[in-house]
Scaffold this motif. Sequence first.
Motif, PDB file in Angstrom:
ATOM      1  N   UNK A 157       0.829  -1.211   0.000  1.00  0.00           N
ATOM      2  CA  UNK A 157       0.000   0.000   0.000  1.00  0.00           C
ATOM      3  C   UNK A 157       0.862   1.258   0.000  1.00  0.00           C
ATOM      4  N   UNK A 158       1.917   1.278   0.816  1.00  0.00           N
ATOM      5  CA  UNK A 158       2.792   2.454   0.860  1.00  0.00           C
ATOM      6  C   UNK A 158       3.539   2.605  -0.465  1.00  0.00           C
ATOM      7  N   UNK A 159       3.999   1.507  -1.056  1.00  0.00           N
ATOM      8  CA  UNK A 159       4.687   1.572  -2.346  1.00  0.00           C
ATOM      9  C   UNK A 159       3.740   2.033  -3.455  1.00  0.00           C
ATOM     10  N   UNK A 160       2.497   1.596  -3.416  1.00  0.00           N
ATOM     11  CA  UNK A 160       1.517   2.030  -4.406  1.00  0.00           C
ATOM     12  C   UNK A 160       1.257   3.525  -4.289  1.00  0.00           C
ATOM     13  N   UNK A 161       1.123   4.009  -3.064  1.00  0.00           N
ATOM     14  CA  UNK A 161       0.945   5.442  -2.849  1.00  0.00           C
ATOM     15  C   UNK A 161       2.149   6.213  -3.376  1.00  0.00           C
ATOM     16  N   UNK A 162       3.347   5.743  -3.069  1.00  0.00           N
ATOM     17  CA  UNK A 162       4.564   6.395  -3.562  1.00  0.00           C
ATOM     18  C   UNK A 162       4.648   6.394  -5.072  1.00  0.00           C
ATOM     19  N   UNK A 163       4.260   5.292  -5.709  1.00  0.00           N
ATOM     20  CA  UNK A 163       4.261   5.220  -7.166  1.00  0.00           C
ATOM     21  C   UNK A 163       3.256   6.196  -7.769  1.00  0.00           C
ATOM     22  N   UNK A 164       2.108   6.337  -7.112  1.00  0.00           N
ATOM     23  CA  UNK A 164       1.114   7.304  -7.576  1.00  0.00           C
ATOM     24  C   UNK A 164       1.624   8.734  -7.479  1.00  0.00           C
ATOM     25  N   UNK A 202       9.407  13.163  -3.432  1.00  0.00           N
ATOM     26  CA  UNK A 202       8.530  12.680  -2.363  1.00  0.00           C
ATOM     27  C   UNK A 202       8.028  11.274  -2.620  1.00  0.00           C
ATOM     28  N   UNK A 203       7.640  11.000  -3.862  1.00  0.00           N
ATOM     29  CA  UNK A 203       7.182   9.659  -4.213  1.00  0.00           C
ATOM     30  C   UNK A 203       8.293   8.630  -4.102  1.00  0.00           C
ATOM     31  N   UNK A 204       9.498   9.022  -4.520  1.00  0.00           N
ATOM     32  CA  UNK A 204      10.646   8.123  -4.388  1.00  0.00           C
ATOM     33  C   UNK A 204      10.955   7.810  -2.933  1.00  0.00           C
ATOM     34  N   UNK A 205      10.822   8.815  -2.082  1.00  0.00           N
ATOM     35  CA  UNK A 205      11.032   8.603  -0.645  1.00  0.00           C
ATOM     36  C   UNK A 205       9.974   7.658  -0.091  1.00  0.00           C
ATOM     37  N   UNK A 206       8.723   7.818  -0.516  1.00  0.00           N
ATOM     38  CA  UNK A 206       7.661   6.911  -0.052  1.00  0.00           C
ATOM     39  C   UNK A 206       7.920   5.467  -0.482  1.00  0.00           C
ATOM     40  N   UNK A 207       8.418   5.282  -1.691  1.00  0.00           N
ATOM     41  CA  UNK A 207       8.728   3.928  -2.150  1.00  0.00           C
ATOM     42  C   UNK A 207       9.849   3.333  -1.301  1.00  0.00           C
ATOM     43  N   UNK A 208      10.873   4.144  -0.987  1.00  0.00           N
ATOM     44  CA  UNK A 208      11.957   3.657  -0.126  1.00  0.00           C
ATOM     45  C   UNK A 208      11.448   3.359   1.283  1.00  0.00           C
TER      46      UNK A 208
END
Length: 116
Positions: free
Chosen positions: A17-24, A40-46
């Motif tokens: 879910x967190x990776x999907x949000x980051x990808x979005x 910001x999205x890259x940080x969320x994926x990490x």
Amino acid sequence: MSLYDEGHTIAGWTGCAVATLGSGVVGAGVCTGSSAALVGGGVLVAVSVLVTWALHLSGWGKPPGVRPREEWGMRTRDTQARGGHPGCVGCALAGRRPASAPVATRAEPVPLSPAE
């Protein structure tokens, strides 16, 4: 029917879910040309990797391999996580090695040809 049941855990779904949000967020950054959204999205994926790892180590993930059916439920906590799982990369990175897991030693050189 498979007995592996991989990924059906709190750790797996939360990380996904967190990776999907980051990808979005990265996708929105690409569409709008916003470098802040890209970062910001890259940080969320990490962060999704770290969240998944932390949940796995705290017992909300499951070890790789075959498990009995009574351990398949998502709300079933893994009581052996503190000691580490054999063959688990996440546990090895955290320094958790079960007593049965072999410790890597220095490898001996293998000759590549008969002349060596």
